[in-house]
Scaffold this motif. Sequence first.
Motif, PDB file in Angstrom:
ATOM      1  N   THR A  41      -4.499  17.534  11.621  1.00 48.82           N
ATOM      2  CA  THR A  41      -3.079  17.377  11.343  1.00 48.82           C
ATOM      3  C   THR A  41      -2.565  16.058  11.908  1.00 48.82           C
ATOM      4  O   THR A  41      -2.713  15.779  13.094  1.00 48.82           O
ATOM      5  CB  THR A  41      -2.283  18.544  11.931  1.00 48.82           C
ATOM      6  OG1 THR A  41      -2.659  19.758  11.271  1.00 48.82           O
ATOM      7  CG2 THR A  41      -0.783  18.327  11.764  1.00 48.82           C
ATOM      8  N   ALA A  42      -1.966  15.249  11.048  1.00 45.90           N
ATOM      9  CA  ALA A  42      -1.484  13.936  11.449  1.00 45.90           C
ATOM     10  C   ALA A  42      -0.818  13.272  10.256  1.00 45.90           C
ATOM     11  O   ALA A  42      -0.919  13.748   9.125  1.00 45.90           O
ATOM     12  CB  ALA A  42      -2.631  13.052  11.948  1.00 45.90           C
ATOM     13  N   VAL A  43      -0.140  12.165  10.522  1.00 42.89           N
ATOM     14  CA  VAL A  43       0.260  11.269   9.459  1.00 42.89           C
ATOM     15  C   VAL A  43      -0.905  10.326   9.206  1.00 42.89           C
ATOM     16  O   VAL A  43      -1.422   9.702  10.136  1.00 42.89           O
ATOM     17  CB  VAL A  43       1.526  10.473   9.812  1.00 42.89           C
ATOM     18  CG1 VAL A  43       1.866   9.479   8.704  1.00 42.89           C
ATOM     19  CG2 VAL A  43       2.696  11.421  10.049  1.00 42.89           C
ATOM     20  N   TYR A  44      -1.323  10.243   7.958  1.00 39.93           N
ATOM     21  CA  TYR A  44      -2.454   9.402   7.585  1.00 39.93           C
ATOM     22  C   TYR A  44      -1.954   8.120   6.951  1.00 39.93           C
ATOM     23  O   TYR A  44      -1.127   8.133   6.039  1.00 39.93           O
ATOM     24  CB  TYR A  44      -3.380  10.152   6.618  1.00 39.93           C
ATOM     25  CG  TYR A  44      -4.250  11.164   7.315  1.00 39.93           C
ATOM     26  CD1 TYR A  44      -5.622  10.966   7.461  1.00 39.93           C
ATOM     27  CD2 TYR A  44      -3.688  12.324   7.860  1.00 39.93           C
ATOM     28  CE1 TYR A  44      -6.417  11.890   8.121  1.00 39.93           C
ATOM     29  CE2 TYR A  44      -4.474  13.248   8.530  1.00 39.93           C
ATOM     30  CZ  TYR A  44      -5.829  13.027   8.654  1.00 39.93           C
ATOM     31  OH  TYR A  44      -6.618  13.953   9.317  1.00 39.93           O
ATOM     32  N   TYR A  45      -2.473   7.003   7.444  1.00 41.79           N
ATOM     33  CA  TYR A  45      -2.061   5.684   6.993  1.00 41.79           C
ATOM     34  C   TYR A  45      -3.217   4.948   6.336  1.00 41.79           C
ATOM     35  O   TYR A  45      -4.328   4.937   6.862  1.00 41.79           O
ATOM     36  CB  TYR A  45      -1.562   4.836   8.166  1.00 41.79           C
ATOM     37  CG  TYR A  45      -0.328   5.376   8.841  1.00 41.79           C
ATOM     38  CD1 TYR A  45       0.940   5.021   8.391  1.00 41.79           C
ATOM     39  CD2 TYR A  45      -0.426   6.223   9.937  1.00 41.79           C
ATOM     40  CE1 TYR A  45       2.073   5.505   9.014  1.00 41.79           C
ATOM     41  CE2 TYR A  45       0.705   6.714  10.565  1.00 41.79           C
ATOM     42  CZ  TYR A  45       1.952   6.348  10.099  1.00 41.79           C
ATOM     43  OH  TYR A  45       3.075   6.832  10.726  1.00 41.79           O
ATOM     44  N   CYS A  46      -2.918   4.332   5.223  1.00 38.93           N
ATOM     45  CA  CYS A  46      -3.848   3.428   4.571  1.00 38.93           C
ATOM     46  C   CYS A  46      -3.603   2.024   5.091  1.00 38.93           C
ATOM     47  O   CYS A  46      -2.459   1.632   5.345  1.00 38.93           O
ATOM     48  CB  CYS A  46      -3.641   3.488   3.052  1.00 38.93           C
ATOM     49  SG  CYS A  46      -4.676   2.371   2.100  1.00 38.93           S
ATOM     50  N   THR A  83      -7.359   1.275  -6.028  1.00 37.26           N
ATOM     51  CA  THR A  83      -6.984   2.461  -5.276  1.00 37.26           C
ATOM     52  C   THR A  83      -8.159   2.930  -4.426  1.00 37.26           C
ATOM     53  O   THR A  83      -9.307   2.899  -4.877  1.00 37.26           O
ATOM     54  CB  THR A  83      -6.547   3.591  -6.226  1.00 37.26           C
ATOM     55  OG1 THR A  83      -5.423   3.158  -7.001  1.00 37.26           O
ATOM     56  CG2 THR A  83      -6.165   4.847  -5.459  1.00 37.26           C
ATOM     57  N   VAL A  84      -7.869   3.329  -3.211  1.00 35.11           N
ATOM     58  CA  VAL A  84      -8.870   3.957  -2.361  1.00 35.11           C
ATOM     59  C   VAL A  84      -8.471   5.396  -2.121  1.00 35.11           C
ATOM     60  O   VAL A  84      -7.296   5.757  -2.201  1.00 35.11           O
ATOM     61  CB  VAL A  84      -9.082   3.211  -1.028  1.00 35.11           C
ATOM     62  CG1 VAL A  84      -9.602   1.808  -1.281  1.00 35.11           C
ATOM     63  CG2 VAL A  84      -7.794   3.180  -0.208  1.00 35.11           C
ATOM     64  N   LEU A 141       0.843  -1.182   0.000  1.00 36.73           N
ATOM     65  CA  LEU A 141       0.000   0.000   0.000  1.00 36.73           C
ATOM     66  C   LEU A 141       0.884   1.240   0.000  1.00 36.73           C
ATOM     67  O   LEU A 141       1.804   1.342   0.812  1.00 36.73           O
ATOM     68  CB  LEU A 141      -0.907   0.020   1.228  1.00 36.73           C
ATOM     69  CG  LEU A 141      -1.799  -1.208   1.446  1.00 36.73           C
ATOM     70  CD1 LEU A 141      -2.515  -1.099   2.786  1.00 36.73           C
ATOM     71  CD2 LEU A 141      -2.804  -1.350   0.316  1.00 36.73           C
ATOM     72  N   VAL A 142       0.593   2.175  -0.893  1.00 41.97           N
ATOM     73  CA  VAL A 142       1.368   3.402  -0.991  1.00 41.97           C
ATOM     74  C   VAL A 142       0.411   4.583  -0.964  1.00 41.97           C
ATOM     75  O   VAL A 142      -0.419   4.744  -1.866  1.00 41.97           O
ATOM     76  CB  VAL A 142       2.226   3.444  -2.267  1.00 41.97           C
ATOM     77  CG1 VAL A 142       2.999   4.760  -2.337  1.00 41.97           C
ATOM     78  CG2 VAL A 142       3.184   2.262  -2.304  1.00 41.97           C
ATOM     79  N   GLU A 143       0.547   5.426   0.062  1.00 45.76           N
ATOM     80  CA  GLU A 143      -0.278   6.615   0.186  1.00 45.76           C
ATOM     81  C   GLU A 143       0.369   7.800  -0.518  1.00 45.76           C
ATOM     82  O   GLU A 143       1.594   7.895  -0.613  1.00 45.76           O
ATOM     83  CB  GLU A 143      -0.500   6.992   1.659  1.00 45.76           C
ATOM     84  CG  GLU A 143      -1.099   5.899   2.515  1.00 45.76           C
ATOM     85  CD  GLU A 143      -0.056   5.156   3.310  1.00 45.76           C
ATOM     86  OE1 GLU A 143      -0.375   4.684   4.418  1.00 45.76           O
ATOM     87  OE2 GLU A 143       1.102   5.041   2.837  1.00 45.76           O
ATOM     88  N   SER A 195      -4.697   9.441  -1.644  1.00 48.31           N
ATOM     89  CA  SER A 195      -4.832   8.238  -2.440  1.00 48.31           C
ATOM     90  C   SER A 195      -4.027   7.115  -1.811  1.00 48.31           C
ATOM     91  O   SER A 195      -2.983   7.353  -1.200  1.00 48.31           O
ATOM     92  CB  SER A 195      -4.339   8.470  -3.872  1.00 48.31           C
ATOM     93  OG  SER A 195      -5.087   9.468  -4.521  1.00 48.31           O
ATOM     94  N   CYS A 196      -4.500   5.909  -1.979  1.00 45.60           N
ATOM     95  CA  CYS A 196      -3.785   4.726  -1.519  1.00 45.60           C
ATOM     96  C   CYS A 196      -3.843   3.697  -2.626  1.00 45.60           C
ATOM     97  O   CYS A 196      -4.914   3.138  -2.907  1.00 45.60           O
ATOM     98  CB  CYS A 196      -4.400   4.178  -0.234  1.00 45.60           C
ATOM     99  SG  CYS A 196      -3.690   2.605   0.321  1.00 45.60           S
ATOM    100  N   ALA A 197      -2.703   3.456  -3.264  1.00 42.23           N
ATOM    101  CA  ALA A 197      -2.613   2.497  -4.350  1.00 42.23           C
ATOM    102  C   ALA A 197      -2.169   1.148  -3.813  1.00 42.23           C
ATOM    103  O   ALA A 197      -1.155   1.053  -3.121  1.00 42.23           O
ATOM    104  CB  ALA A 197      -1.640   2.990  -5.414  1.00 42.23           C
ATOM    105  N   ALA A 198      -2.922   0.122  -4.135  1.00 36.80           N
ATOM    106  CA  ALA A 198      -2.624  -1.229  -3.687  1.00 36.80           C
ATOM    107  C   ALA A 198      -2.020  -2.036  -4.827  1.00 36.80           C
ATOM    108  O   ALA A 198      -2.449  -1.931  -5.977  1.00 36.80           O
ATOM    109  CB  ALA A 198      -3.882  -1.919  -3.173  1.00 36.80           C
ATOM    110  N   SER A 199      -1.024  -2.835  -4.502  1.00 37.15           N
ATOM    111  CA  SER A 199      -0.404  -3.697  -5.490  1.00 37.15           C
ATOM    112  C   SER A 199       0.006  -5.002  -4.838  1.00 37.15           C
ATOM    113  O   SER A 199      -0.083  -5.167  -3.623  1.00 37.15           O
ATOM    114  CB  SER A 199       0.808  -3.018  -6.133  1.00 37.15           C
ATOM    115  OG  SER A 199       1.810  -2.741  -5.169  1.00 37.15           O
TER     116      SER A 199
END
Length: 124
Positions: free
Chosen positions: A91-96, A78-79, A4-6, A21-25
């Motif tokens: 404000t934060a780090v957002y994780y998929c 992708t989500v 997963l890559v945000e 965006s979060c791309a899944a592979s």
Amino acid sequence: QVQLVESGGGLVQAGGSLRLSCAASGRSFNTYFMGWFRQAPGKEREFVAAVFWSGGRTYYEDSVKGRFTMSRDNAKNTVYLQMNRLKPEDTAVYYCAASSRGGTWYFGRSYDYWGQGTQVTVSS
């Protein structure tokens, strides 16, 4: 195996918008649901939103309801998290994250794949 890559984080003024965006592979994407979590400095990771593959039902943490919208593009694996009317407290780090095990969507322990995170900073 799922990667997963945000992307899409950045700096915005309060009241502004961002789309993450979060791309899944990887292997075939046989996960039960996808989620977004966030973590501010010195705070616990918290649930933001989730979407289920079966039916596409979405769930949101109360503080983001009406402001954030999670969606999925099956063709792109992708989500997204559309974030409107942003507040400094967003404000934060957002994780998929992705869950192949199921469980309760607002528990981080229900997810077994995680992205690297993308920084969202909302200035006042």
